[in-house]
Design a protein around this motif. Structure first.
Motif, PDB file in Angstrom:
ATOM      1  N   GLU A   4       0.807  -1.208   0.000  1.00  0.00           N
ATOM      2  CA  GLU A   4       0.000   0.000   0.000  1.00  0.00           C
ATOM      3  C   GLU A   4       0.846   1.267   0.000  1.00  0.00           C
ATOM      4  O   GLU A   4       0.317   2.360  -0.141  1.00  0.00           O
ATOM      5  CB  GLU A   4      -0.937  -0.011   1.211  1.00  0.00           C
ATOM      6  CG  GLU A   4      -1.899  -1.193   1.211  1.00  0.00           C
ATOM      7  CD  GLU A   4      -2.627  -1.340   2.525  1.00  0.00           C
ATOM      8  OE1 GLU A   4      -2.241  -0.635   3.497  1.00  0.00           O
ATOM      9  OE2 GLU A   4      -3.550  -2.150   2.610  1.00  0.00           O
ATOM     10  N   LEU A   5       2.143   1.131   0.169  1.00  0.00           N
ATOM     11  CA  LEU A   5       3.017   2.298   0.189  1.00  0.00           C
ATOM     12  C   LEU A   5       3.273   2.804  -1.221  1.00  0.00           C
ATOM     13  O   LEU A   5       3.257   2.047  -2.187  1.00  0.00           O
ATOM     14  CB  LEU A   5       4.351   1.950   0.843  1.00  0.00           C
ATOM     15  CG  LEU A   5       4.324   1.581   2.334  1.00  0.00           C
ATOM     16  CD1 LEU A   5       5.716   1.225   2.798  1.00  0.00           C
ATOM     17  CD2 LEU A   5       3.765   2.720   3.155  1.00  0.00           C
ATOM     18  N   SER A   6       3.527   4.101  -1.319  1.00  0.00           N
ATOM     19  CA  SER A   6       3.885   4.683  -2.607  1.00  0.00           C
ATOM     20  C   SER A   6       5.277   4.211  -3.008  1.00  0.00           C
ATOM     21  O   SER A   6       6.075   3.791  -2.158  1.00  0.00           O
ATOM     22  CB  SER A   6       3.867   6.207  -2.512  1.00  0.00           C
ATOM     23  OG  SER A   6       4.920   6.655  -1.675  1.00  0.00           O
ATOM     24  N   PRO A   7       5.609   4.274  -4.300  1.00  0.00           N
ATOM     25  CA  PRO A   7       6.957   3.878  -4.727  1.00  0.00           C
ATOM     26  C   PRO A   7       8.055   4.648  -3.999  1.00  0.00           C
ATOM     27  O   PRO A   7       9.094   4.070  -3.656  1.00  0.00           O
ATOM     28  CB  PRO A   7       6.946   4.177  -6.229  1.00  0.00           C
ATOM     29  CG  PRO A   7       5.513   4.029  -6.620  1.00  0.00           C
ATOM     30  CD  PRO A   7       4.732   4.556  -5.451  1.00  0.00           C
ATOM     31  N   ILE A   8       7.843   5.945  -3.744  1.00  0.00           N
ATOM     32  CA  ILE A   8       8.885   6.725  -3.074  1.00  0.00           C
ATOM     33  C   ILE A   8       9.063   6.275  -1.633  1.00  0.00           C
ATOM     34  O   ILE A   8      10.193   6.213  -1.128  1.00  0.00           O
ATOM     35  CB  ILE A   8       8.573   8.238  -3.156  1.00  0.00           C
ATOM     36  CG1 ILE A   8       9.761   9.058  -2.682  1.00  0.00           C
ATOM     37  CG2 ILE A   8       7.324   8.593  -2.372  1.00  0.00           C
ATOM     38  CD1 ILE A   8      10.980   8.956  -3.538  1.00  0.00           C
ATOM     39  N   ASP A   9       7.966   5.930  -0.949  1.00  0.00           N
ATOM     40  CA  ASP A   9       8.090   5.440   0.421  1.00  0.00           C
ATOM     41  C   ASP A   9       8.780   4.085   0.452  1.00  0.00           C
ATOM     42  O   ASP A   9       9.538   3.780   1.381  1.00  0.00           O
ATOM     43  CB  ASP A   9       6.722   5.366   1.090  1.00  0.00           C
ATOM     44  CG  ASP A   9       6.268   6.708   1.649  1.00  0.00           C
ATOM     45  OD1 ASP A   9       7.143   7.543   1.954  1.00  0.00           O
ATOM     46  OD2 ASP A   9       5.052   6.922   1.762  1.00  0.00           O
ATOM     47  N   LYS A  10       8.510   3.252  -0.547  1.00  0.00           N
ATOM     48  CA  LYS A  10       9.201   1.960  -0.616  1.00  0.00           C
ATOM     49  C   LYS A  10      10.701   2.162  -0.806  1.00  0.00           C
ATOM     50  O   LYS A  10      11.518   1.459  -0.203  1.00  0.00           O
ATOM     51  CB  LYS A  10       8.627   1.119  -1.749  1.00  0.00           C
ATOM     52  CG  LYS A  10       7.231   0.581  -1.488  1.00  0.00           C
ATOM     53  CD  LYS A  10       6.747  -0.284  -2.654  1.00  0.00           C
ATOM     54  CE  LYS A  10       5.371  -0.865  -2.376  1.00  0.00           C
ATOM     55  NZ  LYS A  10       4.882  -1.698  -3.495  1.00  0.00           N
ATOM     56  N   ALA A  11      11.066   3.138  -1.637  1.00  0.00           N
ATOM     57  CA  ALA A  11      12.487   3.425  -1.859  1.00  0.00           C
ATOM     58  C   ALA A  11      13.142   3.934  -0.580  1.00  0.00           C
ATOM     59  O   ALA A  11      14.259   3.525  -0.225  1.00  0.00           O
ATOM     60  CB  ALA A  11      12.638   4.450  -2.980  1.00  0.00           C
ATOM     61  N   LYS A  12      12.447   4.813   0.123  1.00  0.00           N
ATOM     62  CA  LYS A  12      12.982   5.335   1.385  1.00  0.00           C
ATOM     63  C   LYS A  12      13.154   4.220   2.404  1.00  0.00           C
ATOM     64  O   LYS A  12      14.164   4.152   3.109  1.00  0.00           O
ATOM     65  CB  LYS A  12      12.049   6.419   1.935  1.00  0.00           C
ATOM     66  CG  LYS A  12      12.028   7.698   1.134  1.00  0.00           C
ATOM     67  CD  LYS A  12      11.021   8.688   1.702  1.00  0.00           C
ATOM     68  CE  LYS A  12      11.004   9.991   0.916  1.00  0.00           C
ATOM     69  NZ  LYS A  12      10.032  10.965   1.463  1.00  0.00           N
ATOM     70  N   ASP A 222      30.089   9.828   4.328  1.00  0.00           N
ATOM     71  CA  ASP A 222      31.006   8.744   3.972  1.00  0.00           C
ATOM     72  C   ASP A 222      30.355   7.711   3.057  1.00  0.00           C
ATOM     73  O   ASP A 222      31.004   7.160   2.164  1.00  0.00           O
ATOM     74  CB  ASP A 222      31.498   8.038   5.241  1.00  0.00           C
ATOM     75  CG  ASP A 222      32.251   8.968   6.164  1.00  0.00           C
ATOM     76  OD1 ASP A 222      33.396   9.309   5.844  1.00  0.00           O
ATOM     77  OD2 ASP A 222      31.689   9.376   7.199  1.00  0.00           O
ATOM     78  N   ILE A 223      29.086   7.440   3.310  1.00  0.00           N
ATOM     79  CA  ILE A 223      28.359   6.416   2.558  1.00  0.00           C
ATOM     80  C   ILE A 223      26.987   6.958   2.198  1.00  0.00           C
ATOM     81  O   ILE A 223      26.323   7.568   3.032  1.00  0.00           O
ATOM     82  CB  ILE A 223      28.201   5.117   3.389  1.00  0.00           C
ATOM     83  CG1 ILE A 223      29.563   4.469   3.648  1.00  0.00           C
ATOM     84  CG2 ILE A 223      27.264   4.129   2.699  1.00  0.00           C
ATOM     85  CD1 ILE A 223      29.507   3.288   4.609  1.00  0.00           C
ATOM     86  N   VAL A 224      26.573   6.735   0.956  1.00  0.00           N
ATOM     87  CA  VAL A 224      25.199   7.037   0.576  1.00  0.00           C
ATOM     88  C   VAL A 224      24.530   5.732   0.162  1.00  0.00           C
ATOM     89  O   VAL A 224      25.127   4.908  -0.538  1.00  0.00           O
ATOM     90  CB  VAL A 224      25.121   8.092  -0.558  1.00  0.00           C
ATOM     91  CG1 VAL A 224      25.732   7.570  -1.846  1.00  0.00           C
ATOM     92  CG2 VAL A 224      23.692   8.522  -0.789  1.00  0.00           C
ATOM     93  N   ILE A 225      23.317   5.529   0.647  1.00  0.00           N
ATOM     94  CA  ILE A 225      22.542   4.336   0.314  1.00  0.00           C
ATOM     95  C   ILE A 225      21.307   4.785  -0.447  1.00  0.00           C
ATOM     96  O   ILE A 225      20.491   5.553   0.072  1.00  0.00           O
ATOM     97  CB  ILE A 225      22.146   3.550   1.577  1.00  0.00           C
ATOM     98  CG1 ILE A 225      23.397   3.150   2.355  1.00  0.00           C
ATOM     99  CG2 ILE A 225      21.314   2.325   1.213  1.00  0.00           C
ATOM    100  CD1 ILE A 225      23.104   2.411   3.649  1.00  0.00           C
ATOM    101  N   ILE A 226      21.189   4.318  -1.685  1.00  0.00           N
ATOM    102  CA  ILE A 226      20.099   4.731  -2.569  1.00  0.00           C
ATOM    103  C   ILE A 226      19.103   3.583  -2.675  1.00  0.00           C
ATOM    104  O   ILE A 226      19.444   2.489  -3.131  1.00  0.00           O
ATOM    105  CB  ILE A 226      20.637   5.102  -3.961  1.00  0.00           C
ATOM    106  CG1 ILE A 226      21.744   6.162  -3.839  1.00  0.00           C
ATOM    107  CG2 ILE A 226      19.514   5.602  -4.852  1.00  0.00           C
ATOM    108  CD1 ILE A 226      22.546   6.351  -5.100  1.00  0.00           C
ATOM    109  N   GLY A 227      17.875   3.832  -2.242  1.00  0.00           N
ATOM    110  CA  GLY A 227      16.847   2.806  -2.291  1.00  0.00           C
ATOM    111  C   GLY A 227      15.996   2.918  -3.537  1.00  0.00           C
ATOM    112  O   GLY A 227      15.866   3.996  -4.122  1.00  0.00           O
ATOM    113  N   GLY A 228      15.383   1.789  -3.928  1.00  0.00           N
ATOM    114  CA  GLY A 228      14.483   1.759  -5.070  1.00  0.00           C
ATOM    115  C   GLY A 228      13.134   1.189  -4.693  1.00  0.00           C
ATOM    116  O   GLY A 228      12.983   0.524  -3.662  1.00  0.00           O
TER     117      GLY A 228
END
Length: 261
Positions: A4-12, A222-228
């Motif tokens: 039920e989450l939006s795609p952006i919330d799933k990525a976050k 130092d680290i970036v984590i990019i979710g999809g």
């Protein structure tokens, strides 16, 4: 539930869930502010409950502190912690060198203090926040209320000599009144469009009387984590020069969503 989450919330969520894997028992952890950081606090709270993880969290805003306490995370002040193992926070923009613009939520001062007092800063985000050059997102500058219009005029005058594409500034509002930070200050948002030299701009901004701090985070991440949206995660470590790919299985994460129904 996750479906039920939006795609952006799933990525976050995917980025947040991967980030808390870096946290180990006994650590002192800076807890960021904003919608992505809120997912991280939820994920961390789940580990605290299920693994009996013992950590001390230093929040970067009153709302993060309230959420952490509500979810059972021990909250301490930075003065009590003195130094942190890691800070996990979101960002409004990040560039290829992992320089950031932060402060869209108005907590940039505490966020920068906490990040600077950490051995490591991990930023959790989605792909939309990645830019070739910082500046599309308005740069927040925290200023003291006394003489704020003079401070704003000095900022605009200074921008004439900076490598930026725009120089419009606005006082951030909240319900028709000036937005007030946790420290009782105002925020002037600078609509610069493109920042050619973030390091120089940050240094010059902070020399203006009345400016408390700005939202440019240089050499802190130092680290970036990019979710999809499908649970994919990319971890970029600027110190190691590595990029790794992974995935978060939403089906195994139902507990974290139980209080969202």
């Amino acid at each position: 539930m996750p479906a039920e989450l939006s795609p952006i919330d799933k990525a976050k969520f995917a980025a947040a869930r991967r980030a808390v894997d870096f946290i180990q028992d006994g650590m002192k952890v800076g807890l960021g502010t904003g919608s992505t950081a809120a997912w991280m606090v939820r994920c961390l709270a789940e580990r605290v409950r299920e693994e009996r993880l013992k950590i001390a969290g230093v929040p970067t805003s009153t709302r993060t502190a309230e959420l952490a306490r509500e979810l059972g995370i021990e909250v301490v002040t930075l003065d009590e912690a003195k130094w942190l193992d890691v800070t996990i926070d979101g960002a409004d923009e990040f560039d290829p060198e992992l320089n950031l613009i932060k402060g869209g939520g108005g907590a940039l001062l505490q966020e920068k203090i906490v990040a600077t007092a950490s051995d490591q800063m991990i930023v959790i985000t989605d792909a939309a926040k990645e830019v070739a050059h910082l500046g599309a997102f308005p740069l927040p500058v925290e200023v003291v209320p006394f003489g704020w219009q003079t401070t704003r005029a000095l900022i605009e005058e200074m921008l004439v000599s900076m490598d930026v594409m725009g120089r419009e500034t606005t006082l951030r509002q909240n319900g028709g009144k000036p937005f007030v930070t946790d420290e009782g200050n105002y925020i002037v948002d600078c609509h610069l469009k493109r920042i050619g030299n973030p390091r120089q701009l940050s240094l010059v901004l902070n020399q203006i009387p009345g400016v408390v701090e700005n939202g440019l985070f240089i050499d802190l991440c130092d680290i970036v984590i990019i979710g999809g949206a499908e649970g994919e995660v990319e971890v970029r470590d600027i110190n190691e020069g590595t990029v790794t790919q992974g995935r978060v299985d939403f089906a195994e994460e139902s507990n974290i969503f139980s209080d969202l129904d």
